[in-house]
Motif scaffolding. Sequence first.
Motif, PDB file in Angstrom:
ATOM      1  N   GLN A  93       1.057  -1.322   0.132  1.00 19.08           N
ATOM      2  CA  GLN A  93       0.073  -0.229  -0.216  1.00 19.08           C
ATOM      3  C   GLN A  93       1.013   1.338   0.012  1.00 19.08           C
ATOM      4  OE1 GLN A  93      -2.988   0.077   3.059  1.00 19.08           O
ATOM      5  NE2 GLN A  93      -3.707   2.238   2.158  1.00 19.08           N
ATOM      6  N   ASP A 113       0.923  -9.137  -2.500  1.00 20.27           N
ATOM      7  CA  ASP A 113      -0.195  -9.370  -1.606  1.00 20.27           C
ATOM      8  C   ASP A 113      -0.366  -8.119  -0.897  1.00 20.27           C
ATOM      9  OD1 ASP A 113      -0.746 -12.737  -1.127  1.00 20.27           O
ATOM     10  OD2 ASP A 113       1.154 -11.976  -2.148  1.00 20.27           O
ATOM     11  N   TYR A 117      -7.110  -2.038  -0.715  1.00 19.89           N
ATOM     12  CA  TYR A 117      -8.799  -2.248  -1.079  1.00 19.89           C
ATOM     13  C   TYR A 117      -9.069  -2.650   0.288  1.00 19.89           C
ATOM     14  CZ  TYR A 117      -7.707  -1.884  -6.048  1.00 19.89           C
ATOM     15  OH  TYR A 117      -7.276  -1.339  -7.382  1.00 19.89           O
ATOM     16  N   PHE A 119     -11.245  -5.331   2.503  1.00 21.74           N
ATOM     17  CA  PHE A 119     -11.020  -6.921   2.059  1.00 21.74           C
ATOM     18  C   PHE A 119     -11.612  -7.688   3.265  1.00 21.74           C
ATOM     19  CE2 PHE A 119      -6.880  -5.629   4.354  1.00 21.74           C
ATOM     20  CZ  PHE A 119      -6.907  -6.524   5.296  1.00 21.74           C
ATOM     21  N   GLU A 196      -8.320   4.309  -2.206  1.00 24.46           N
ATOM     22  CA  GLU A 196      -8.095   3.087  -3.126  1.00 24.46           C
ATOM     23  C   GLU A 196      -8.702   3.540  -4.610  1.00 24.46           C
ATOM     24  OE1 GLU A 196     -12.010   1.953  -1.086  1.00 24.46           O
ATOM     25  OE2 GLU A 196      -9.927   2.619  -0.522  1.00 24.46           O
ATOM     26  N   TRP A 210       0.956 -12.707  -6.017  1.00 21.29           N
ATOM     27  CA  TRP A 210      -0.068 -12.970  -4.980  1.00 21.29           C
ATOM     28  C   TRP A 210      -0.112 -14.506  -4.758  1.00 21.29           C
ATOM     29  CZ3 TRP A 210      -2.413  -8.272  -4.272  1.00 21.29           C
ATOM     30  CH2 TRP A 210      -3.336  -8.165  -3.084  1.00 21.29           C
ATOM     31  N   ILE A 217      -5.597 -11.147   2.867  1.00 23.56           N
ATOM     32  CA  ILE A 217      -5.964 -10.363   1.905  1.00 23.56           C
ATOM     33  C   ILE A 217      -6.225 -11.206   0.707  1.00 23.56           C
ATOM     34  CG2 ILE A 217      -5.717  -8.404   0.306  1.00 23.56           C
ATOM     35  CD1 ILE A 217      -3.639  -7.362   2.497  1.00 23.56           C
ATOM     36  N   ASP A 220      -9.115 -12.151  -4.699  1.00 27.81           N
ATOM     37  CA  ASP A 220      -9.990 -11.238  -5.281  1.00 27.81           C
ATOM     38  C   ASP A 220      -9.378  -9.786  -5.298  1.00 27.81           C
ATOM     39  OD1 ASP A 220     -11.624 -12.905  -5.787  1.00 27.81           O
ATOM     40  OD2 ASP A 220     -13.214 -12.306  -4.253  1.00 27.81           O
ATOM     41  N   ASN A 221      -8.474  -9.349  -4.307  1.00 23.99           N
ATOM     42  CA  ASN A 221      -8.096  -7.978  -4.418  1.00 23.99           C
ATOM     43  C   ASN A 221      -7.150  -7.930  -5.427  1.00 23.99           C
ATOM     44  OD1 ASN A 221      -9.492  -8.012  -1.938  1.00 23.99           O
ATOM     45  ND2 ASN A 221      -8.329  -6.364  -1.064  1.00 23.99           N
ATOM     46  N   ARG A 224      -8.406  -7.432  -8.661  1.00 19.15           N
ATOM     47  CA  ARG A 224      -8.787  -5.900  -8.560  1.00 19.15           C
ATOM     48  C   ARG A 224      -7.873  -4.829  -9.005  1.00 19.15           C
ATOM     49  NH1 ARG A 224     -12.534  -2.464  -4.003  1.00 19.15           N
ATOM     50  NH2 ARG A 224     -12.385  -0.773  -5.125  1.00 19.15           N
ATOM     51  N   PHE A 225      -6.598  -5.044  -8.097  1.00 19.65           N
ATOM     52  CA  PHE A 225      -5.368  -4.334  -8.731  1.00 19.65           C
ATOM     53  C   PHE A 225      -5.176  -4.340 -10.292  1.00 19.65           C
ATOM     54  CE2 PHE A 225      -4.071  -4.601  -4.135  1.00 19.65           C
ATOM     55  CZ  PHE A 225      -3.639  -2.856  -4.077  1.00 19.65           C
TER      56      PHE A 225
END
Length: 265
Positions: A93, A113, A117, A119, A196, A210, A217, A220-221, A224-225
């Motif tokens: 982040q 990872d 977002y 989560f 985000e 990931w 986390i 799915d995140n 999304r990234f």
Amino acid sequence: MQVHVRDEGPRDDPLPIVLLHGTSASLHTWDGWAQSLSGQHRVIRFDLPAFGLTGPNPNNDYSIAAYVQFVEDVADKLGVKKFVLAGNSLGGQIAWAAALALPQRVSKLVLVDAAGYPFQSSSVPIGFRIARMPGLRVLMEHVLPRGVIDSSVRNVYGDPSKVKPELIDRYYDLTLRAGNRQALAYRMDQRMGGDEAHVKELKLPTLILWGAKDKLIPLDNARRFAADIQGSKLVVFDELGHVPHEEDAQKTVEAFKVFLAAPPH
């Protein structure tokens, strides 16, 4: 602040690699990557404020903006103008926020990872849970059983049997550094991002790594990234957890090397 830094590899590297660890970790989480990369590249890693040997921020400011400023200050101190930036979890982040804040300096981005977002965790390490509970966390500042660290580290591995006693010892010893446990509680209080929406503004070459077995986390995140960052590349490691770079340094660093060698698009 006194900052715990490792700066390895050729000093004349025009594009050093800066590695950021996650919550309750330290620069040691990147040992395998540094070993593999420092023969050809300048590799810089450091303990972020609240963690490792760097310890607490004197202002108790653990906002993402404060961490981005910290990364910039360390780069300035080391005379590094432009760099590749990789980060895991909280470090991820900070990395994408730094790429947005310092577009002239961050040339390539690697999210491992990464946080950022909202989560829904399927399982949260017990150490993190305690840090979020006011009554218990005061106790944690004085009493922290090694078993809490042991359980927390195993929780972030895809294969908990890979977690050796020496690894637990290091995590435990660094957690005991004066002020770190209280700083973690402050960090948990300030952990909300809310920015985000800006991820879509990233326009630099980006690699997303990931662990499919990440219980903190979820995958799915990662998707999304990948969807939000135009032209990014996603690599998923089926057997790894929340700290894939630590759990299997060799496999993950190979994916990173391929990305590093690719010409900027």
